[in-house]
Design a protein around this motif. Sequence first.
Motif, mmCIF file in Angstrom:
data_model
loop_
_atom_site.group_PDB
_atom_site.id
_atom_site.type_symbol
_atom_site.label_atom_id
_atom_site.label_comp_id
_atom_site.label_asym_id
_atom_site.label_seq_id
_atom_site.Cartn_x
_atom_site.Cartn_y
_atom_site.Cartn_z
ATOM 1 N N ASP B 54 0.814 -1.210 0.000
ATOM 2 C CA ASP B 54 0.000 0.000 0.000
ATOM 3 C C ASP B 54 0.849 1.262 0.000
ATOM 4 O OD1 ASP B 54 -2.097 -1.624 2.400
ATOM 5 O OD2 ASP B 54 -2.350 -1.490 0.232
ATOM 6 N N MET B 55 2.016 1.163 0.612
ATOM 7 C CA MET B 55 2.843 2.353 0.781
ATOM 8 C C MET B 55 4.311 1.946 0.809
ATOM 9 S SD MET B 55 2.889 5.139 3.893
ATOM 10 C CE MET B 55 4.152 4.370 4.871
ATOM 11 N N LYS B 56 5.131 2.866 0.301
ATOM 12 C CA LYS B 56 6.568 2.677 0.400
ATOM 13 C C LYS B 56 7.209 4.038 0.626
ATOM 14 C CE LYS B 56 10.612 0.955 -2.047
ATOM 15 N NZ LYS B 56 11.154 0.397 -3.293
ATOM 16 N N GLN B 57 8.109 4.112 1.590
ATOM 17 C CA GLN B 57 8.789 5.382 1.869
ATOM 18 C C GLN B 57 10.286 5.217 1.661
ATOM 19 O OE1 GLN B 57 7.305 7.332 5.282
ATOM 20 N NE2 GLN B 57 8.575 9.136 4.994
ATOM 21 N N ASP B 58 10.878 6.216 1.021
ATOM 22 C CA ASP B 58 12.299 6.184 0.745
ATOM 23 C C ASP B 58 12.807 7.612 0.861
ATOM 24 O OD1 ASP B 58 14.361 5.061 -2.092
ATOM 25 O OD2 ASP B 58 14.872 5.799 -0.097
ATOM 26 N N GLN B 59 13.331 7.961 2.019
ATOM 27 C CA GLN B 59 13.828 9.307 2.308
ATOM 28 C C GLN B 59 12.717 10.337 2.069
ATOM 29 O OE1 GLN B 59 17.512 9.444 -0.009
ATOM 30 N NE2 GLN B 59 18.621 8.598 1.720
ATOM 31 N N ARG B 60 12.883 11.243 1.131
ATOM 32 C CA ARG B 60 11.847 12.281 0.921
ATOM 33 C C ARG B 60 10.679 11.790 0.068
ATOM 34 N NH1 ARG B 60 12.966 16.798 -1.910
ATOM 35 N NH2 ARG B 60 14.776 15.939 -3.004
ATOM 36 N N LEU B 61 10.770 10.578 -0.434
ATOM 37 C CA LEU B 61 9.749 10.067 -1.349
ATOM 38 C C LEU B 61 8.799 9.110 -0.631
ATOM 39 C CD1 LEU B 61 12.042 9.196 -4.393
ATOM 40 C CD2 LEU B 61 10.861 11.341 -3.935
ATOM 41 N N THR B 62 7.506 9.302 -0.862
ATOM 42 C CA THR B 62 6.492 8.375 -0.358
ATOM 43 C C THR B 62 5.592 7.982 -1.518
ATOM 44 O OG1 THR B 62 6.483 9.450 1.809
ATOM 45 C CG2 THR B 62 4.626 8.009 1.296
ATOM 46 N N VAL B 63 5.454 6.683 -1.731
ATOM 47 C CA VAL B 63 4.581 6.169 -2.781
ATOM 48 C C VAL B 63 3.359 5.552 -2.108
ATOM 49 C CG1 VAL B 63 4.343 4.586 -4.700
ATOM 50 C CG2 VAL B 63 6.540 5.694 -4.261
ATOM 51 N N LEU B 64 2.178 5.931 -2.583
ATOM 52 C CA LEU B 64 0.933 5.340 -2.109
ATOM 53 C C LEU B 64 0.257 4.626 -3.255
ATOM 54 C CD1 LEU B 64 -0.514 8.244 0.087
ATOM 55 C CD2 LEU B 64 0.686 6.196 0.859
ATOM 56 N N LEU B 65 -0.247 3.429 -2.993
ATOM 57 C CA LEU B 65 -0.930 2.658 -4.019
ATOM 58 C C LEU B 65 -2.316 2.258 -3.525
ATOM 59 C CD1 LEU B 65 -1.066 1.081 -6.677
ATOM 60 C CD2 LEU B 65 0.066 -0.827 -5.516
ATOM 61 N N ASN B 66 -3.331 2.617 -4.280
ATOM 62 C CA ASN B 66 -4.701 2.183 -4.053
ATOM 63 C C ASN B 66 -5.041 1.225 -5.180
ATOM 64 O OD1 ASN B 66 -7.535 1.899 -4.118
ATOM 65 N ND2 ASN B 66 -7.817 3.856 -3.082
ATOM 66 N N LYS B 67 -4.886 -0.049 -4.916
ATOM 67 C CA LYS B 67 -5.045 -1.036 -5.973
ATOM 68 C C LYS B 67 -6.498 -1.139 -6.439
ATOM 69 C CE LYS B 67 -3.551 -5.660 -7.250
ATOM 70 N NZ LYS B 67 -2.979 -6.935 -6.783
ATOM 71 N N LYS B 68 -7.424 -0.927 -5.520
ATOM 72 C CA LYS B 68 -8.846 -1.012 -5.868
ATOM 73 C C LYS B 68 -9.201 0.053 -6.916
ATOM 74 C CE LYS B 68 -13.402 -0.375 -3.686
ATOM 75 N NZ LYS B 68 -13.606 1.011 -4.134
ATOM 76 N N ASP B 69 -8.687 1.263 -6.716
ATOM 77 C CA ASP B 69 -8.969 2.368 -7.643
ATOM 78 C C ASP B 69 -7.925 2.472 -8.746
ATOM 79 O OD1 ASP B 69 -10.163 4.533 -4.966
ATOM 80 O OD2 ASP B 69 -11.177 2.975 -6.127
ATOM 81 N N LYS B 70 -6.903 1.628 -8.704
ATOM 82 C CA LYS B 70 -5.795 1.677 -9.656
ATOM 83 C C LYS B 70 -5.194 3.087 -9.685
ATOM 84 C CE LYS B 70 -7.659 -1.929 -12.681
ATOM 85 N NZ LYS B 70 -9.059 -1.934 -12.219
ATOM 86 N N HIS B 71 -4.866 3.574 -8.511
ATOM 87 C CA HIS B 71 -4.336 4.925 -8.353
ATOM 88 C C HIS B 71 -3.014 4.864 -7.605
ATOM 89 C CE1 HIS B 71 -3.941 8.914 -6.400
ATOM 90 N NE2 HIS B 71 -4.423 9.327 -7.567
ATOM 91 N N LEU B 72 -2.046 5.557 -8.154
ATOM 92 C CA LEU B 72 -0.694 5.614 -7.601
ATOM 93 C C LEU B 72 -0.322 7.074 -7.400
ATOM 94 C CD1 LEU B 72 1.966 3.811 -7.156
ATOM 95 C CD2 LEU B 72 2.569 4.536 -9.472
ATOM 96 N N SER B 73 0.354 7.370 -6.297
ATOM 97 C CA SER B 73 0.811 8.749 -6.107
ATOM 98 C C SER B 73 2.253 8.755 -5.601
ATOM 99 C CB SER B 73 -0.099 9.520 -5.151
ATOM 100 O OG SER B 73 0.020 9.003 -3.841
ATOM 101 N N LEU B 74 2.927 9.851 -5.907
ATOM 102 C CA LEU B 74 4.291 10.082 -5.429
ATOM 103 C C LEU B 74 4.306 11.399 -4.684
ATOM 104 C CD1 LEU B 74 7.377 9.412 -5.425
ATOM 105 C CD2 LEU B 74 7.536 10.815 -7.498
ATOM 106 N N ARG B 75 4.710 11.354 -3.433
ATOM 107 C CA ARG B 75 4.835 12.575 -2.644
ATOM 108 C C ARG B 75 6.309 12.864 -2.417
ATOM 109 N NH1 ARG B 75 5.353 13.742 2.929
ATOM 110 N NH2 ARG B 75 4.453 15.758 3.529
ATOM 111 N N ILE B 76 6.701 14.099 -2.739
ATOM 112 C CA ILE B 76 8.068 14.540 -2.494
ATOM 113 C C ILE B 76 8.018 15.562 -1.369
ATOM 114 C CG2 ILE B 76 10.154 15.550 -3.476
ATOM 115 C CD1 ILE B 76 9.043 14.824 -6.256
ATOM 116 N N ALA B 77 8.611 15.231 -0.255
ATOM 117 C CA ALA B 77 8.620 16.159 0.885
ATOM 118 C C ALA B 77 9.726 17.198 0.698
ATOM 119 C CB ALA B 77 8.842 15.382 2.170
ATOM 120 N N ASP B 78 9.493 18.415 1.248
ATOM 121 C CA ASP B 78 10.503 19.466 1.223
ATOM 122 C C ASP B 78 11.093 19.627 -0.187
ATOM 123 O OD1 ASP B 78 13.776 19.956 2.754
ATOM 124 O OD2 ASP B 78 12.259 21.422 2.135
#
Lengths: 114, 111
Positions: B54-78
């Motif tokens: 559902d989620m993966k975090q790597d330093q400033r990057l956070t990936v969220l996956l909603n498989k039901k909605d087939k939606h992926l997001s990338l969050r870049i902090a700072d």
Amino acid sequence: DGGITQSPKYLFRKEGQNVTLSCEQNLNHDAMYWYRQDPGQGLRLIYYSQIVNDFQKGDIAEGYSVSREKKESFPLTVTSAQKNPTAFYLCASRPGQGGYTEAFFGQGTRLTVV
Amino acid sequence: GEDVEQSLFLSVREGDSSVINCTYTDSSSTYLYWYKQEPGAGLQLLTYIFSNMDMKQDQRLTVLLNKKDKHLSLRIADTQTGDSAIYFCAESNSNDYKLSFGAGTTVTVRA
């Protein structure tokens, strides 16, 4: 150094001429890909190859041809049948199927038809 | 490609978080990737996520996956000025070698 190399970086072609873009990798990857990049349209898959002497059409194969005679080489020919060939072309390779595999990209070839 | 869709532009102030969204259509997609492209260059892998996560975090990057909605997001902090680039969402599955990309989101970081 292992990597994937595209040449030339810039290429100019007269309308009506065929031109071949080179892509070579020394990563021992099975799969290789050609993409075309246009502003606002992202990367569109032209052809891909899973193994030597085998390749499949991608989403926009018309007007292009490829060969895969050697594992390390996957040249792309832009033929005169391609109506709008001016674009940025990217080649990629990855180890193959089965599990997560990262695709490695070349630096691209910018083709301009004059 | 048509299988993967992204919004085309995002403008963000330096220091804020950036969120880039992606939707895909192939329910058999097994691996989802985020690539970054600097001007005039090839693409480099930023991060990836398996479809059973559902989620993966790597330093400033956070990936969220909603498989039901087939939606992926990338969050870049700072977000920094060096984060200005085109970001591509991509998907592949275990059935074949095809690797499909979205149109790319151009992120512009303003001071």
